[in-house]
Design a protein around this motif. Structure first.
Motif, mmCIF file in Angstrom:
data_model
loop_
_atom_site.group_PDB
_atom_site.id
_atom_site.type_symbol
_atom_site.label_atom_id
_atom_site.label_comp_id
_atom_site.label_asym_id
_atom_site.label_seq_id
_atom_site.Cartn_x
_atom_site.Cartn_y
_atom_site.Cartn_z
ATOM 1 N N MET A 1 -1.908 -26.464 51.831
ATOM 2 C CA MET A 1 -3.080 -26.838 51.079
ATOM 3 C C MET A 1 -2.962 -26.433 49.613
ATOM 4 S SD MET A 1 -6.511 -26.188 53.227
ATOM 5 C CE MET A 1 -7.736 -27.400 53.012
ATOM 6 N N THR A 2 -2.421 -25.252 49.391
ATOM 7 C CA THR A 2 -2.312 -24.794 48.012
ATOM 8 C C THR A 2 -1.316 -25.637 47.215
ATOM 9 O OG1 THR A 2 -0.643 -23.142 48.582
ATOM 10 C CG2 THR A 2 -2.957 -22.441 48.604
ATOM 11 N N GLN A 3 -0.414 -26.322 47.916
ATOM 12 C CA GLN A 3 0.570 -27.171 47.247
ATOM 13 C C GLN A 3 0.038 -28.583 46.993
ATOM 14 O OE1 GLN A 3 3.538 -25.966 46.159
ATOM 15 N NE2 GLN A 3 2.770 -24.006 46.886
ATOM 16 N N HIS A 4 -1.109 -28.914 47.606
ATOM 17 C CA HIS A 4 -1.719 -30.238 47.464
ATOM 18 C C HIS A 4 -0.770 -31.356 47.890
ATOM 19 C CE1 HIS A 4 -5.278 -28.550 45.706
ATOM 20 N NE2 HIS A 4 -4.519 -27.857 44.880
ATOM 21 N N VAL A 5 -0.248 -31.205 49.105
ATOM 22 C CA VAL A 5 0.616 -32.222 49.698
ATOM 23 C C VAL A 5 0.103 -32.566 51.089
ATOM 24 C CG1 VAL A 5 2.666 -31.546 48.384
ATOM 25 C CG2 VAL A 5 2.217 -30.493 50.604
ATOM 26 N N VAL A 6 0.532 -33.700 51.585
ATOM 27 C CA VAL A 6 0.187 -34.108 52.943
ATOM 28 C C VAL A 6 0.870 -33.154 53.920
ATOM 29 C CG1 VAL A 6 0.472 -35.937 54.664
ATOM 30 C CG2 VAL A 6 -0.118 -36.530 52.305
ATOM 31 N N PHE A 7 0.093 -32.656 54.875
ATOM 32 C CA PHE A 7 0.631 -31.785 55.918
ATOM 33 C C PHE A 7 1.207 -32.650 57.029
ATOM 34 C CE2 PHE A 7 -0.022 -29.886 60.113
ATOM 35 C CZ PHE A 7 0.704 -28.723 59.988
ATOM 36 N N VAL A 8 2.461 -32.403 57.387
ATOM 37 C CA VAL A 8 3.106 -33.090 58.502
ATOM 38 C C VAL A 8 3.856 -32.042 59.307
ATOM 39 C CG1 VAL A 8 4.794 -34.844 59.191
ATOM 40 C CG2 VAL A 8 3.365 -35.227 57.197
ATOM 41 N N ALA A 9 3.739 -32.132 60.632
ATOM 42 C CA ALA A 9 4.423 -31.173 61.496
ATOM 43 C C ALA A 9 4.744 -31.814 62.834
ATOM 44 C CB ALA A 9 3.533 -29.951 61.722
ATOM 45 N N ILE A 10 5.715 -31.202 63.527
ATOM 46 C CA ILE A 10 5.961 -31.548 64.916
ATOM 47 C C ILE A 10 5.749 -30.287 65.729
ATOM 48 C CG2 ILE A 10 7.553 -33.408 64.349
ATOM 49 C CD1 ILE A 10 9.837 -31.556 65.322
ATOM 50 N N GLU A 11 5.409 -30.478 66.990
ATOM 51 C CA GLU A 11 5.105 -29.337 67.859
ATOM 52 C C GLU A 11 5.614 -29.646 69.263
ATOM 53 O OE1 GLU A 11 0.872 -28.364 69.574
ATOM 54 O OE2 GLU A 11 1.048 -27.615 67.516
ATOM 55 N N SER A 12 6.247 -28.664 69.875
ATOM 56 C CA SER A 12 6.737 -28.812 71.235
ATOM 57 C C SER A 12 5.587 -28.673 72.227
ATOM 58 C CB SER A 12 7.793 -27.743 71.518
ATOM 59 O OG SER A 12 8.172 -27.778 72.871
ATOM 60 N N GLU A 13 5.565 -29.573 73.198
ATOM 61 C CA GLU A 13 4.593 -29.511 74.288
ATOM 62 C C GLU A 13 5.366 -29.640 75.599
ATOM 63 O OE1 GLU A 13 1.750 -32.655 73.601
ATOM 64 O OE2 GLU A 13 0.507 -31.308 72.426
ATOM 65 N N GLY A 14 6.070 -28.587 75.977
ATOM 66 C CA GLY A 14 6.905 -28.673 77.175
ATOM 67 C C GLY A 14 8.051 -29.624 76.921
#
Length: 101
Positions: A1-14
């Motif tokens: 947020m402090t960088q003012h960029v779009v947040f994108v992530a991947i997350e493991s779900e099993g």
């Protein structure tokens, strides 16, 4: 947020993965045009149809999420394509999720 960029992530779900993106972190100056949102929505619907994403996907316009992505590599590819699309470059999304005849 402090960088003012779009947040994108991947997350493991099993055995599956989730791809997430949030445009609110980019701040009020970041605009995603309707045509981009339409292209992302259509791509996500194709992924759902081909069972590469769960039917519970969020398709924007501010928050995007796809559950049940089959592999980490595919999740990374989709996250990168989504990130590029949210900055106006639809080419990676078109390569990652091509339209079918």
């Amino acid at each position: 947020m402090t960088q003012h960029v779009v947040f994108v992530a991947i997350e493991s779900e099993g055995p599956h993965w989730t791809v997430k993106a949030d445009t609110l972190t980019a701040g009020p100056g970041h605009v995603v045009h309707d045509s981009v949102n339409d292209a992302i929505r259509a791509a996500v619907l194709r992924l759902i149809h081909h069972r590469e994403a769960g039917a519970d996907a969020y398709t924007g316009p501010v928050y995007f999420m796809m559950h049940n992505v089959p592999s980490e590599a595919r999740a990374r590819e989709l996250a990168a394509a989504l990130h590029a699309a949210l900055y106006g470059d639809l080419d990676p999304l078109k390569r990652a999720v091509p339209t079918t005849p």
